[in-house]
Enzyme design. Structure first.
Site, short mmCIF file in Angstrom:
data_model
loop_
_atom_site.label_atom_id
_atom_site.label_comp_id
_atom_site.label_asym_id
_atom_site.label_seq_id
_atom_site.Cartn_x
_atom_site.Cartn_y
_atom_site.Cartn_z
N ASP A 380 24.55 -23.48 -34.50
CA ASP A 380 25.16 -22.16 -34.38
C ASP A 380 25.95 -21.89 -35.65
O ASP A 380 26.96 -22.54 -35.92
CB ASP A 380 26.08 -22.17 -33.15
N HIS A 381 25.49 -20.90 -36.43
CA HIS A 381 26.10 -20.66 -37.74
C HIS A 381 27.52 -20.11 -37.64
O HIS A 381 28.25 -20.08 -38.64
CB HIS A 381 25.23 -19.71 -38.57
N ARG A 382 27.94 -19.68 -36.47
CA ARG A 382 29.32 -19.24 -36.30
C ARG A 382 30.28 -20.42 -36.36
O ARG A 382 31.47 -20.26 -36.69
CB ARG A 382 29.49 -18.51 -34.97
#
Length: 408
Positions: A380-382
């Site tokens: 998850d790039h967040r």
């Protein structure tokens, strides 16, 4: 006095269940702790225990394929000494001579009419900020909900349940081809579909892949199993057990990977709870090895075997599959060389392991045949940036290629 037995909520997100069989019948005496029925949810089969002594007076929902919403009455229990049930048409009661008895409080909140709701101020709603944002994103009316949090507070799971319970509006009906057999969705398959669509739509995935030289690990496993077979109680460790141990130790080395996204901030998890993907005939479930980084190979191996067996029998308890830091999904035993898995929210990463294959490898200036396994991290790039994901994959690779470090 009659006691209503309702369909229980088993685990977060459960909205309905199916009664597989009644173990007590009408007229049977029931004691606290007796098993009344077996109930199937979207994750497992659970036993419904009696919370009161009495007699099972009436079964309202027979065993079968009917999906029963959480909270619906499925049976009635009569307390011992409660007396016979009154006749169907009892005579009028005499006029009361004392103060009237107050009516029982309702067991569930009833949504206010639309015109009444319009006059309610927003601050009167007890809802977390993340629940409010999610409600706006999913177009869920907060005024129509009864919160399941402390003091009736509306939380994210209430929003998700309300959105999932709505009939789909936008998807057009798909015609079933002539001659095709239509197999109804099981609760597990429907839940998998909903959660994976949600994950791909709301979680910004990115992917990193590395190849691991597995020659040393294959030799170490062979030596371990040879020694284990000679023990008084023979044991055998799968490659998946060793992989799970390496992943758990790698999380401990790169603790920043052990985190989850929330609307209020990034939650840094205190312990390494490793979810292991287990394939079932009805779908996929991910039981959890708690504190996996602190356990020995024998402990991890025994726990994975026990959890997998319980999962195949549908006997996992919610605490055995809910939560988890990250997931390990291994399709190597099926001959899959490489794949990218979908993140299981609220987790932030899932590691996909392929098969160990013999192939040409460069060793200095020479080319020889070696054992290689591909690992693909979905993140998850967040929460996880590319460099962090690379460090974590590097830690897993280091442990797999140097298995002696697993015991240091």
């Amino acid at each position: 006095m009659d006691i209503e037995v309702v369909m229980p909520a088993i685990g977060a997100g459960t909205t309905q269940g199916k009664i597989l069989q009644w173990l007590k019948q009408s007229g049977d005496t029931v004691k606290v702790g007796d098993i009344l029925a077996e109930i199937e949810t979207d994750k497992a089969v659970i036993e419904l225990e009696a919370l009161d002594d009495g007699v099972l007076d009436r079964i309202h929902v027979p065993a079968g394929d009917t999906e029963v919403p959480v909270g619906d009455v499925i049976a009635t229990l009569m307390r011992k000494g409660g007396g016979a049930r009154p006749p169907a048409n009892p005579p009028p009661a005499a006029a009361p001579v004392s103060a009237p008895i107050a009516a029982p409080a309702p067991v569930a909140a009833v949504a206010a009419p639309a015109d009444a709701r319009s006059g309610l101020a927003e601050h009167r709603l007890f809802a977390s900020p993340s629940a409010r944002r999610l409600a706006r994103a999913l177009d869920v009316d907060l005024h129509a909900l009864a919160g399941s949090g402390p003091n009736g507070r509306i939380v994210r799971v209430d929003i998700e349940n309300a959105a999932a319970a709505r009939p789909a509006q936008s998807a057009p009906a798909v015609a079933v081809p002539a001659g095709a057999a239509l197999q109804p969705h099981t609760p597990m398959r429907a839940t998998i579909a909903r959660r994976l669509v949600q994950s791909k739509q709301q979680v910004p995935h990115f992917y990193l892949t590395v190849d691991c030289r597995m020659d040393a690990m294959m030799a170490a496993r062979a030596a371990l199993n040879a020694r284990g077979q000679a023990a008084p109680e023979p044991v055998r460790h799968s490659l998946n057990d060793l992989l799970a141990m390496a992943v758990a130790r790698a999380v401990a080395r790169v603790p920043a990977i052990n985190a989850q996204w929330t609307d209020e901030g990034i939650a840094r998890l205190a312990q390494v709870d490793l979810s292991i993907a287990v394939a079932l005939d009805s779908g996929l479930i991910t039981p959890i090895v708690r504190n996996a980084d602190r356990k020995s190979l024998s402990e991890i191996s025994a726990e994975i075997a026990q959890l997998a067996e319980q999962a195949r029998r549908g006997r996992l308890r919610p605490e055995q599959y809910e939560g988890g830091s990250l997931t390990l999904s291994n399709l190597g035993m099926h001959g899959v060389r490489e794949f990218a898995a979908i993140i299981n929210p609220p987790q932030s990463v899932i590691l996909a392991a392929g098969a160990v294959v013999r192939q040409p490898v460069v060793d200095g200036d020479d080319i020889r045949v070696g054992h290689v396994m591909s690992l693909t991290l979905s993140a998850d790039h967040r929460v996880v940036d590319g460099a962090l994901g690379a460090r974590f994959l590097g830690a897993v690779k280091q442990l797999l290629e140097n298995p002696i470090e697993l015991i240091l």
